[in-house]
Design a protein around this motif. Structure first.
Motif, PDB file in Angstrom:
ATOM      1  N   THR A 101     -76.457  27.278 -13.775  1.00  0.00           N
ATOM      2  CA  THR A 101     -75.920  25.935 -13.541  1.00  0.00           C
ATOM      3  C   THR A 101     -74.552  25.767 -14.180  1.00  0.00           C
ATOM      4  O   THR A 101     -73.622  25.231 -13.556  1.00  0.00           O
ATOM      5  CB  THR A 101     -76.885  24.879 -14.108  1.00  0.00           C
ATOM      6  OG1 THR A 101     -78.165  25.034 -13.490  1.00  0.00           O
ATOM      7  CG2 THR A 101     -76.370  23.474 -13.842  1.00  0.00           C
TER       8      THR A 101
ATOM      9  N   ALA B  62     -81.258  23.265  -9.652  1.00  0.00           N
ATOM     10  CA  ALA B  62     -81.451  23.386 -11.092  1.00  0.00           C
ATOM     11  C   ALA B  62     -82.363  22.316 -11.669  1.00  0.00           C
ATOM     12  O   ALA B  62     -83.134  22.569 -12.597  1.00  0.00           O
ATOM     13  CB  ALA B  62     -80.087  23.331 -11.791  1.00  0.00           C
TER      14      ALA B  62
ATOM     15  N   THR C 263     -81.719  29.433 -15.309  1.00  0.00           N
ATOM     16  CA  THR C 263     -81.314  28.172 -14.691  1.00  0.00           C
ATOM     17  C   THR C 263     -80.154  27.543 -15.445  1.00  0.00           C
ATOM     18  O   THR C 263     -79.186  27.059 -14.837  1.00  0.00           O
ATOM     19  CB  THR C 263     -82.498  27.194 -14.646  1.00  0.00           C
ATOM     20  OG1 THR C 263     -83.584  27.793 -13.922  1.00  0.00           O
ATOM     21  CG2 THR C 263     -82.100  25.894 -13.977  1.00  0.00           C
TER      22      THR C 263
END
Length: 451
Positions: A160, A93, A156
């Motif tokens: 995450t 990430a 992302t």
């Protein structure tokens, strides 16, 4: 003392060790991932919509031409997003969010002088029509805008967040949904105000600085791919787990689907189609909201004023969805989302009537609030974390393609039939069909994979 090198800059414990925080670092991840999704606003249709009329005036393109450029750019970005998901799994990430932030910033700078670039190229190659040059330049800009903003930065951040929480995933996604829904809903009014003050070019340039430098630094400083690389566990659990935690962890290991396995489940397609219909319908309506309002004899301010009260409804629903997601089967929450979508689309077909404007606000507020939470919760809940990037990348591809279709779909009806009404009725039928499809959803198990 740790020697600083390019490799060390990406170490999970540089510039600080998350495990040394006096509280679970996942709460920091919650904050920065929420900021990450909000920072993607310039790459979302709700952020682009404020610049639509200014691009039309600057380039001289027709509304259908601009919609088609947006369609081609968004479609292309969607087709390459699965590769972005694979890169997310490979590089993590931290690297991905920094690259996405810088990419989005550069794209905003590019779009801010896109019409002037078209003029320069046309003067150099006068044989090529200006409209063709402008169209190509905008297509390229929309590809990068949608890939970096709506695609990679959003994916992302949500992926995450899903990796850091398990039993509290619905709760934290609900918190994120509250702020994201509110942020997205007020974006048109905020950006319109900034454009009035700075002009459309300088507004894009200002956002480029905020996203590129601001989000880029936040991403490098705070993002971490998963708790395990920081010597932590999901939800802040201790390494000495009780029997319940051990069993819960074991159940999760059984749910680590590969992308190919996830695509063979009914639940993946129920989730993806529900989210995609929201992307298609809401994107299309948002992109043309001023013109839809004009067709209903409403002023621009009256048309865009629905977003603020919608944000209030969306914020409340997003919080309630977060609480419910940890307690209620997600299948039923997707049903609520589709019912809200149906109410919103049915109501906006009579946008000029005050009562139906209220129902539009309520319906789209409900579905937007559900979208923020469910898009973050569903995939890790059903398919695990190991291949979450590649699975999310494929799903995001479909969502982006759907959002690409929305504006052009409605623009075609406006251009050929002179009204958005037939297109809106088509969207209503789509939402009803997907609602029916949700009744066939079931908890995915590898033993139930479609052959």
């Amino acid at each position: 003392m740790l020697k600083v090198s390019p490799k060390n800059l990406l170490e999970p414990n540089y510039p600080f060790a998350p495990k040394n925080f006096p509280f679970f670092y996942g709460w920091i991840i919650l904050i920065v991932c929420t900021i990450g999704v909000i920072m993607s606003t310039p790459g979302q249709t709700i952020g682009v919509s404020a610049f639509t009329d200014h691009l039309l005036a600057a380039t001289g393109l027709s509304r259908l031409q601009l919609s088609n450029a947006y369609f081609i750019g968004t479609l292309t970005s969607g087709l390459i997003l699965p590769y972005g998901g694979v890169l997310l799994d490979r590089f993590g990430a931290r690297v991905t969010v920094v690259c996405a932030s810088i990419g989005l910033a550069l794209t905003l700078c590019y779009l801010s002088f896109s019409d002037r670039l078209a003029t320069i190229i046309n003067n150099t190659f006068p044989i090529i029509p200006y409209s063709t040059i402008a169209l190509v330049i905008l297509v390229l800009g929309f590809v990068c805008l949608r890939f970096s903003g709506q695609g990679m930065l959003t994916m992302t951040s949500r992926t995450t967040l899903g990796k850091w929480f398990d039993r509290r995933r619905g709760f934290v996604s609900g918190i994120t949904g509250v702020f994201v829904s509110f942020g997205f809903s007020i974006a048109p009014l905020t950006m319109s105000s900034l454009i009035d003050i700075l002009g459309w070019r300088n507004t894009w340039l200002a956002m480029a600085v905020v996203v590129g430098m601001g989000m880029g630094l936040i991403g490098w400083f705070f993002y971490r791919d998963n708790p395990e690389e920081c010597s932590l566990l999901m939800d802040g659990k201790k390494h000495t787990q009780n029997s319940f935690d051990t069993k819960h962890s074991s159940d999760n290991n059984l749910q680590d689907f590969t992308r190919a396995e996830a695509l063979r489940t009914i639940m993946f397609w129920v989730v993806t189609l529900a989210l995609s219909s929201q992307a298609l319908i809401f994107t299309g309506i948002t992109f043309h909201i001023v013109d839809i309002g004009a067709e209903a004899e409403l002023s621009q301010m009256q048309a865009v004023s629905i977003f603020l009260p919608q944000a209030v409804v969306s914020t409340i629903v997003g919080y309630l969805m977060g609480i419910a997601a940890d307690r209620v089967p997600l299948k039923y929450l997707f049903t609520v989302m589709m019912l809200g979508q149906i109410i919103g689309v049915a109501a906006i077909t009579n946008f000029g009537v005050p009562l139906f404007r209220v129902l539009t606000i309520v319906g789209f507020g409900i579905t937007s609030g559900c979208f923020g939470t469910l898009s973050a919760v569903a995939l890790p809940r059903f398919f695990g974390r190991t291949y979450l990037g590649s699975i999310s990348g494929f799903q995001m591809m479909i969502l982006v393609i759907a959002s690409a279709i929305g504006p052009s779909f409605l623009a075609i009806f406006k251009d050929k039939l002179g009204s958005y009404q037939p297109g809106l009725y088509g969207c209503l039928i789509l939402a009803i069909l997907i609602l029916i499809f949700t009744f066939f959803a079931r908890q995915p198990r590898k033993s139930h994979l479609l052959e």
